[in-house]
Design a protein around this motif. Sequence first.
Motif, PDB file in Angstrom:
ATOM      1  N   PRO B  24      42.135  37.914  42.553  1.00 49.72           N
ATOM      2  CA  PRO B  24      41.281  38.915  41.911  1.00 49.72           C
ATOM      3  C   PRO B  24      40.599  38.411  40.636  1.00 49.72           C
ATOM      4  N   ILE B  27      37.656  36.390  41.503  1.00 51.16           N
ATOM      5  CA  ILE B  27      36.537  37.237  41.922  1.00 51.16           C
ATOM      6  C   ILE B  27      35.859  37.884  40.715  1.00 51.16           C
ATOM      7  N   VAL B  28      36.667  38.337  39.755  1.00 49.18           N
ATOM      8  CA  VAL B  28      36.079  38.917  38.533  1.00 49.18           C
ATOM      9  C   VAL B  28      35.202  37.871  37.863  1.00 49.18           C
ATOM     10  N   PHE B 256      32.638  52.808  35.100  1.00 49.00           N
ATOM     11  CA  PHE B 256      32.588  54.117  35.730  1.00 49.00           C
ATOM     12  C   PHE B 256      31.309  54.888  35.400  1.00 49.00           C
TER      13      PHE B 256
ATOM     14  N   ILE C 114      41.994  45.410  33.000  1.00 50.67           N
ATOM     15  CA  ILE C 114      41.667  44.137  33.656  1.00 50.67           C
ATOM     16  C   ILE C 114      42.303  44.093  35.039  1.00 50.67           C
ATOM     17  N   LEU C 117      40.372  46.532  37.335  1.00 49.84           N
ATOM     18  CA  LEU C 117      39.052  46.037  37.719  1.00 49.84           C
ATOM     19  C   LEU C 117      39.172  44.895  38.708  1.00 49.84           C
ATOM     20  N   SER C 118      40.081  43.943  38.414  1.00 45.69           N
ATOM     21  CA  SER C 118      40.153  42.757  39.263  1.00 45.69           C
ATOM     22  C   SER C 118      40.629  43.125  40.667  1.00 45.69           C
ATOM     23  N   LEU C 119      41.571  44.036  40.764  1.00 51.45           N
ATOM     24  CA  LEU C 119      42.036  44.427  42.094  1.00 51.45           C
ATOM     25  C   LEU C 119      40.958  45.175  42.862  1.00 51.45           C
ATOM     26  N   LEU C 120      40.228  46.037  42.152  1.00 50.95           N
ATOM     27  CA  LEU C 120      39.153  46.750  42.836  1.00 50.95           C
ATOM     28  C   LEU C 120      38.143  45.761  43.396  1.00 50.95           C
ATOM     29  N   LEU C 121      37.752  44.780  42.564  1.00 52.17           N
ATOM     30  CA  LEU C 121      36.755  43.809  43.019  1.00 52.17           C
ATOM     31  C   LEU C 121      37.283  43.014  44.198  1.00 52.17           C
ATOM     32  N   LEU C 122      38.589  42.734  44.199  1.00 51.07           N
ATOM     33  CA  LEU C 122      39.193  42.048  45.345  1.00 51.07           C
ATOM     34  C   LEU C 122      39.062  42.906  46.596  1.00 51.07           C
ATOM     35  N   VAL C 124      36.977  45.285  47.242  1.00 44.76           N
ATOM     36  CA  VAL C 124      35.582  45.392  47.669  1.00 44.76           C
ATOM     37  C   VAL C 124      35.165  44.116  48.387  1.00 44.76           C
ATOM     38  N   ALA C 125      35.534  42.958  47.791  1.00 46.29           N
ATOM     39  CA  ALA C 125      35.148  41.676  48.393  1.00 46.29           C
ATOM     40  C   ALA C 125      35.807  41.517  49.758  1.00 46.29           C
ATOM     41  N   GLN C 128      34.078  43.668  52.265  1.00 41.79           N
ATOM     42  CA  GLN C 128      32.793  43.083  52.656  1.00 41.79           C
ATOM     43  C   GLN C 128      32.964  41.979  53.683  1.00 41.79           C
ATOM     44  N   TRP C 142      48.807  51.555  46.575  1.00 43.44           N
ATOM     45  CA  TRP C 142      50.147  51.018  46.845  1.00 43.44           C
ATOM     46  C   TRP C 142      50.193  49.512  46.566  1.00 43.44           C
ATOM     47  N   ILE C 143      49.193  48.789  47.097  1.00 38.77           N
ATOM     48  CA  ILE C 143      49.169  47.329  46.887  1.00 38.77           C
ATOM     49  C   ILE C 143      49.129  47.007  45.394  1.00 38.77           C
ATOM     50  N   SER C 214      42.984  54.669  38.886  1.00 36.71           N
ATOM     51  CA  SER C 214      41.609  55.152  38.795  1.00 36.71           C
ATOM     52  C   SER C 214      40.623  54.140  39.363  1.00 36.71           C
ATOM     53  N   PHE C 215      40.906  52.854  39.127  1.00 37.21           N
ATOM     54  CA  PHE C 215      40.002  51.820  39.641  1.00 37.21           C
ATOM     55  C   PHE C 215      40.080  51.717  41.161  1.00 37.21           C
TER      56      PHE C 215
END
Lengths: 366, 292, 275
Positions: B24, B27-28, B256, C114, C117-122, C124-125, C128, C142-143, C214-215
Amino acid sequence: MSDAAPSPMLEIRNVTKRFGQLSAVKNVSLSISKGEIFALLGGSGCGKTTLLRMMSGFETPSEGAILIDGEDVSQVPPYKRQVNMMFQSYALFPHMTVEQNVAFGLKQDKLPKAEIDAQVEGMLKLVHMTEYAKRKPNQLSGGQRQRVALARSLAKKPKVLLLDEPMGALDKKLRGQMQLELVDIIESVGVTCVMVTHDQEEAMTMANRVSIMHLGEIMQVGSPSEIYEFPNSRHTAEFIGSVNIFDATVQHVGTESSQLSSEDLDCVLQVEGGINALEGAHVGVAVRPEKIYMSRSKPEQGENWALGKVHDIAYLGGHSVYHVRLPSGKVVMATTTNVDRHEQRLTWEDDVYLYWSASSSVVLYQ
Amino acid sequence: MSKLGARSVIAVPYIWLLLFFLVPFIIVFKISFAEMQYSIPPYTELVEFVDEVLTINLNIGNYYYLIDDSLYAKAYLSSVRIAFFATIGALLIGYPMAYAIARADANTRNALLMMVMLPSWTSFLIRIYAWVGILKNNGLINNGLMSIGIIDEPIALLNTELAVYIGIVYAYLPFMVLPIYTNLVKLDNSLLEASADLGCPPWKTFLTVTLPLSKAGIIAGSMLVFIPSVGEFVIPEMLGGAETLMIGKVLWQEFFNNRDWPVASAVAIVMLLLLLVPITFFHRYQSRELEA
Amino acid sequence: MQTGKLSTWSKSFLSVGFFFLYAPILILVIFSFNKSDLVTVWAGFSFKWYGELFRDPQMLGAAWISLKIAVLAASAAVVLGTMASIVMVRMGDFKGKTAFTSMITAPLVMPEVITGLSLLLLFVAMGQSLGWPGERGMLTIWIAHVTFCTAFVAVVITSRLQELDDSIEEAAQDLGAPPWKVFFLVTLPIIAPALMSGWLLAFTLSLDDLVIASFVSGPGSTTLPMAVFSSVRMGISPQINALATLVILAATIAVFIAWWFAQRSLKSTTVVGDD
């Protein structure tokens, strides 16, 4: 017992163990016969524990082989060896009762329950712990824990029983008593036993044979009295008991007796029998303190004597140790038994003659 | 342990952490060089085939933007400042507590320790929320002060930096107490006695023996408070009001409210770089503890 | 450290500290029984806010989702955390051990924004390129929770494993138990209290998390902290006080149970000195 039986129960063949650059055990060979109690004696870092861990299977030899009852077990994991160990900390399972601890090994062999129960009962009886069967280890005293640990390691009827510093976790007073009790139990079972200890008294009390280890090597193997009376090296002589060692030069080698000279002594040093060294060679001559006599008058013998001043006295009750300083500066220890309560004893700064017999001295080559 | 068994015991947590912790961040890092666009996902690809030609769109604009707009620099600075002083505050309250607990007898010790930990087992959010009711204009403090006539009109407590300090110290205090306590309780009493025996008065013994020997605990506790505080979002959001700038809040809003993922990523990367030194510091201490 | 009676200094330090820690919580609890709509003006005793809380379908739904996630995340984190602890304490050195310990310790202090955000981007990626996870929701939360809870669980279990005498496990092997059996028959029962407190810790951390959830959450997976947060953003509500009181009550009970277990196991599993 000291004579090796034709087929040894445990055989160590040229075993070496390296940890990285460091050799903890160097080319060690040993042969231990059935029913023997054998002690590996040495200071910390001498390799005795590593050797024991190779016997139990927690370490594998870098070179050489370990045979149990004629079978090479060098690569056999600990849980498949017919060898059981009593750990220094006893390593009793804290969440199990005494009974469950003793039964643990038997359960691993998937024996029928009735047989396990009978065996556990017998073992607890053997170590006099029957009434504590339902207790947890933390409800036992040190001596009781040791008995449970012993019962647990004997329950599987191992071919070899290993004891790692068996008295290490006990206080001094309890040791003497447990040493003899342990030997009684081991001998009544008849199991071959290898123990590791740094305590010479313990090794000599418990074992039939003792081996002295130093820097990964075995210096000497023999019965306790052989090791004490006939040490083969300075290290062994100094490690077991106390000793006086004179640096000496070989003068004459004979068959009945041989003569040496020492800078510390005015007279000739005489030893029994021959010496395995050429004339002019430098060796050590060791004399145990209890073999040195003290006298206010000059001894009759022409050799093996010295005149000195009492430098220090350690009164130990049963006997006293005198430190006598020779004119050369060397301090020689001599012990006397305090037989008479009113005896006029030697005191500080007294002149004293020391003498000993030729048969009391041992030549040390290394 | 058998080779295969050992390997799988290592592999399972290792792979999980690689996939969900390390990757992650990569990716960030990647997305911080992308450009925002109104699509799903809302950023451009770095590597693209445009007319069958491989093109790399490396955009450092996000970072330039962070430098250009003083809002970000201010937010970073005030985050570090607030986290720093809050850490000192927590240390000043936490050390004496840890010291007192370590000196109690074993039973009292466990009970006291449990009392320190108990609040952190309840919701973080709710504990911060509790302070809103205490600090606001018609809250307990202002009402109390006005009713006994010390003040005539409410003083502004909520939505100030002070409220943020209180919130951080309050929420993170147990994390300061615990490592210091763990350290102090191991301290051999004979060292203190030796010091006294050698003629050192108690206060000097504390400064020359106790304090240096509890350094590891102080570092661990301070890092456990400082690092998460820098990126704190809930506390400045609920107690700090619009005036208090903290970088965690900025990142949240960037993500957000503005839906600018690339800038949010750049904010995160810069924050990480900022925290790299304290994190390594903490890690060195912690891995010693874990591997010892 | 010297033990004994607390000095006056110690007592006053502790009193101040504990007052600071507990006063806000106490106030929260008291005002949950307040009749008035205003959180800070006392108008008489009432259970009305508890009633409202239990009639709020949004809160109840969010609480249910949070509980499910917390139970599942804590359980997985205990499994992963135990494995990680064994790797760190018992496996000796291996390639990449430093990286491993870094990944265990870093989440302890990583700012939540952080991590979130980083997990969300993971996710999403991954969505994709792999088509999974298709949408974000309970699974992704959960993850995320398993990942950061594992670190905390690992710390708890590691410290227990370090106290455990190696020779106890060796003794089990010596008596004929292969390594996997040693683990289940000896190691696991002995460290069970640590697993229990690790699980509870992970459970509370997961139940408590607002920022990361939330992310990585999606539509339809609003957790309890998210619901609470959006509610308190609207303004203060005594209903939240009622919820807070329940949470505090549950936490206190859980901590006491855990403490009781720990005390009990302390009595029965530590080998004490000669008696």
